[in-house]
Write an enzyme that holds these catalytic residues in place. Structure first.
Site, mmCIF file in Angstrom:
data_model
loop_
_atom_site.group_PDB
_atom_site.id
_atom_site.type_symbol
_atom_site.label_atom_id
_atom_site.label_comp_id
_atom_site.label_asym_id
_atom_site.label_seq_id
_atom_site.Cartn_x
_atom_site.Cartn_y
_atom_site.Cartn_z
ATOM 1 N N GLU A 252 0.892 -1.175 0.000
ATOM 2 C CA GLU A 252 0.000 0.000 0.000
ATOM 3 C C GLU A 252 0.921 1.213 0.000
ATOM 4 O O GLU A 252 1.418 1.617 1.045
ATOM 5 C CB GLU A 252 -0.891 0.000 1.245
ATOM 6 C CG GLU A 252 -1.874 -1.146 1.323
ATOM 7 C CD GLU A 252 -3.062 -0.968 0.409
ATOM 8 O OE1 GLU A 252 -3.286 0.145 -0.090
ATOM 9 O OE2 GLU A 252 -3.763 -1.962 0.169
ATOM 10 N N CYS A 286 -2.348 9.635 1.817
ATOM 11 C CA CYS A 286 -2.010 8.872 0.614
ATOM 12 C C CYS A 286 -3.065 9.080 -0.457
ATOM 13 O O CYS A 286 -2.749 9.165 -1.641
ATOM 14 C CB CYS A 286 -1.882 7.391 0.944
ATOM 15 S SG CYS A 286 -3.289 6.763 1.873
HETATM 16 P P1 NAD Z 1 7.890 5.370 4.886
HETATM 17 O O1 NAD Z 1 8.005 4.596 3.647
HETATM 18 O O2 NAD Z 1 8.927 6.357 5.218
HETATM 19 O O3 NAD Z 1 7.808 4.397 6.168
HETATM 20 C C1 NAD Z 1 6.806 3.415 6.296
HETATM 21 C C2 NAD Z 1 7.266 2.360 7.271
HETATM 22 O O4 NAD Z 1 8.343 1.629 6.689
HETATM 23 C C3 NAD Z 1 7.794 2.917 8.602
HETATM 24 O O5 NAD Z 1 7.347 2.091 9.644
HETATM 25 C C4 NAD Z 1 9.305 2.798 8.428
HETATM 26 O O6 NAD Z 1 10.003 2.684 9.629
HETATM 27 C C5 NAD Z 1 9.396 1.521 7.634
HETATM 28 N N1 NAD Z 1 10.661 1.352 6.903
HETATM 29 C C6 NAD Z 1 11.563 2.285 6.517
HETATM 30 N N2 NAD Z 1 12.581 1.716 5.852
HETATM 31 C C7 NAD Z 1 12.341 0.393 5.816
HETATM 32 C C8 NAD Z 1 13.012 -0.722 5.250
HETATM 33 N N3 NAD Z 1 14.152 -0.578 4.581
HETATM 34 N N4 NAD Z 1 12.450 -1.932 5.378
HETATM 35 C C9 NAD Z 1 11.275 -2.103 6.023
HETATM 36 N N5 NAD Z 1 10.586 -1.085 6.581
HETATM 37 C C10 NAD Z 1 11.116 0.149 6.481
HETATM 38 O O7 NAD Z 1 6.447 6.047 4.833
HETATM 39 P P2 NAD Z 1 5.814 7.097 5.827
HETATM 40 O O8 NAD Z 1 6.505 8.408 5.626
HETATM 41 O O9 NAD Z 1 5.744 6.524 7.194
HETATM 42 O O10 NAD Z 1 4.321 7.188 5.279
HETATM 43 C C11 NAD Z 1 3.940 8.059 4.256
HETATM 44 C C12 NAD Z 1 3.827 7.304 2.950
HETATM 45 O O11 NAD Z 1 2.900 6.235 3.110
HETATM 46 C C13 NAD Z 1 3.284 8.147 1.831
HETATM 47 O O12 NAD Z 1 3.964 7.859 0.639
HETATM 48 C C14 NAD Z 1 1.831 7.712 1.731
HETATM 49 O O13 NAD Z 1 1.252 7.927 0.460
HETATM 50 C C15 NAD Z 1 1.946 6.256 2.056
HETATM 51 N N6 NAD Z 1 0.669 5.715 2.533
HETATM 52 C C16 NAD Z 1 -0.019 4.866 1.715
HETATM 53 C C17 NAD Z 1 -1.264 4.377 2.111
HETATM 54 C C18 NAD Z 1 -2.066 3.455 1.219
HETATM 55 O O14 NAD Z 1 -3.099 2.955 1.666
HETATM 56 N N7 NAD Z 1 -1.666 3.201 -0.009
HETATM 57 C C19 NAD Z 1 -1.773 4.730 3.368
HETATM 58 C C20 NAD Z 1 -1.034 5.591 4.173
HETATM 59 C C21 NAD Z 1 0.192 6.073 3.746
#
Ligand code: NAD
Length: 505
Positions: A252, A286
């Site tokens: 997602e 998102c």
């Molecule tokens: P992010 O990608 O920075 O982090 C998401 C999660 O991934 C965090 O828990 C982070 O610690 C973890 N993470 C970071 N590096 C990692 C790695 N190498 N391996 C595994 N996990 C890792 O995203 P964010 O800033 O927390 O959230 C915002 C983003 O999420 C935006 O792009 C938004 O569009 C998206 N989002 C999508 C949906 C959807 O339903 N499609 C919903 C909410 C948010």
């Protein structure tokens, strides 16, 4: 009863430990005040959590759908009764107004209820017809849990978004190891503690806290599936890590959602939806509206209404929109606005001086070229680009040109379904913003760089299971096919059957 699926775990020496500090701090984005300090869990600690989850898996499965539903309903009650405390925690950790956090809780609770009530109907065993050649068999299919599921969540909707995976994975019979965002670990722990009160017997839901490396360790810990919600860039890393052990993933990811305004639209309603969809949660959604395509017949009216509405929305302490949660996002928003203006765009509201520290005032940009980063990349700030189009065909082409494909909105009194059908995104709302995300029976998810797989609805339940197909021979076939004792008479009969069954197709 299905056992936790055996999965490959990379050898410890191949697996990076969660490098970095033993703890990390969470600070209120509005004030910089310390909200909490949490462990930065290592790969070994993540492995231990997954081992505990695996040991609890059979117990949770054996409770059965009805008892699991009762526990999940009680969890929902705990969340509802603690809503005010939980909303305050969301506000402190990521900055959104408490009323918006409350809205998030209300939406999440609906999905939790739906998952608990519908899991058995969607996933339970059902008979399917056997074909003519296998008429002597009874055939059934049921959807079995993976055993342990890892959920990695973002901070922007720290309750609604992870619960979209947690509720459905748990209702399906999985135990879960949950890694919330490092910006909202307190919310993740709060949810787990509330769960522990209704399922005290075993560690069915565990929360591990940490930075990205902790999430990466979870990808490599041998869980049955990873439910990831976050940015597309991180999604690629998660997929790469999961590829090492063929761990399946639900992705997602980010979006660049558009809102389309047709000439027969209720323009006031469209402007209201665009302004709320673009600015609420400081644009950190998102499924937020980032691009608007408006038919030339109603463009001037739309722009005037949107600017008037957006002018009344203030970012600031106590304002309708809070601060930008991640410090580094402020620079991305600044760069997108600058790119739009440098390439001929104009700011009718906000613009280059909209940013003051962590607060960004509403910004409405027009005449922005389609190849500007303000149109092509996820901005994740309270900004809208508004573009005049000559036809709905042009609007649809521009919507579909995005690398992302999460959601969209269409405003049209008569042609909404026709336009919606031609929009290539996972979800479309007609004459509303984001309604699809709040309807529990609808699947939610994206295509292209917005990811794949679905949360919510029947698809969201199946996402955390695998189909288990079973046949039972009821009587010996008069026409045994899979045996070396088969004779020429049977072969001749099969030859005739092919013609009879398929020859006239
Ligand atoms: P992010 O990608 O920075 O982090 C998401 C999660 O991934 C965090 O828990 C982070 O610690 C973890 N993470 C970071 N590096 C990692 C790695 N190498 N391996 C595994 N996990 C890792 O995203 P964010 O800033 O927390 O959230 C915002 C983003 O999420 C935006 O792009 C938004 O569009 C998206 N989002 C999508 C949906 C959807 O339903 N499609 C919903 C909410 C948010």
């Amino acid at each position: 009863m299905a056992e936790a699926l055996p999965t490959t775990v990379a050898a410890p020496e191949e697996r990076p430990a969660a490098a970095g500090p033993r703890t990390f701090d969470v600070r209120d984005p509005a004030t910089g005040a310390l909200v909490g300090t949490y462990p930065n869990h290592t790969a070994a600690e993540v492995d231990a959590a997954v081992a505990r989850a695996r040991a609890a898996s059979d117990w949770w499965q054996q409770l059965g759908f009805a008892e699991r539903a009762r526990r999940l309903d009680r969890w929902r009650g705990e969340i509802a009764r603690g809503a005010s405390e939980l909303a305050a925690l969301v506000r402190a950790e990521m900055g959104k107004p408490r009323a918006d956090a409350q809205l998030e809780i209300a939406m999440a609770a609906e999905h939790l209820r739906w998952a608990a009530r519908n899991a058995e109907r969607v996933l339970g065993p059902r008979s399917v017809p056997a074909g003519l050649l296998t008429i002597n068999h009874a055939a059934t299919v049921e959807y079995l849990p993976y055993g342990v599921v890892g959920v990695i969540g973002p901070w922007n909707y720290p309750i609604f978004t992870p619960l979209g995976s947690l509720s459905f994975a748990l209702a399906a019979g999985n135990t879960v190891v949950f890694k919330p965002s490092e910006f909202t670990p307190g919310v993740g722990l709060w949810l787990k503690q509330a769960f522990d009160r209704v399922v005290p017997e075993r560690p069915v839901l565990q929360t591990i806290t940490g930075l990205g490396a902790t999430g990466a360790a979870l990808c490599r810990a041998g869980v049955g599936k990873i439910g990831f919600t976050g940015s597309t860039a991180t999604g690629r890393k998660v997929m790469a890590a999961c590829a090492e052990t063929l761990t399946p993933v639900l992705m997602e990811c980010g979006g660049k959602d558009a809102l389309v305004v047709a000439p027969d639209a209720d323009v006031a309603a469209a402007a209201d939806a665009a302004v709320w969809g673009g600015l609420s949660n400081a644009g950190q959604t998102c499924l937020g509206v980032e691009r608007v395509y408006v038919h030339r017949d109603v463009y001037d009216e739309f722009v005037s209404r949107a600017v008037t509405l957006a002018r009344s929305v203030q970012a600031g302490p106590g304002g309708a929109i809070g601060p930008i949660t991640m410090p580094r996002q402020v620079e991305i928003i600044r760069a997108h606005i600058a790119d739009a203006l440098a390439r001929g765009g104009r700011a009718l509201l906000g613009g280059s001086d909209a940013i003051d520290g962590r607060y960004v005032q509403p910004t409405i940009l027009i005449d922005v070229p389609e190849d500007s980063t303000a149109v092509t990349e996820e901005t994740f700030g309270p900004t809208l680009t508004v573009t005049r189009v000559d036809s709905m065909d042009e609007a649809i082409d521009l919507v579909n040109a995005s690398a992302y494909g999460l959601g969209a909105s269409v405003f049209s009194r008569r042609h909404g379904p026709d336009i919606a059908r031609r929009i290539r995104t996972g979800n479309v709302a007609i004459n509303a913003f984001v309604a699809f995300a709040t309807i529990p029976s609808l699947p939610l998810g994206g295509i292209r760089e917005s990811g794949f797989g679905r949360v919510h609805g029947a698809d969201g339940l199946r996402e955390f299971t695998y189909p288990h197909a079973v046949t039972r021979q009821r009587f010996r076939s008069p026409l045994p096919l899979t045996t070396f004792t088969r004779g020429p008479r049977t072969d001749a009969l099969v030859g005739r059957l092919i013609g009879l069954l398929h020859g006239r197709a």
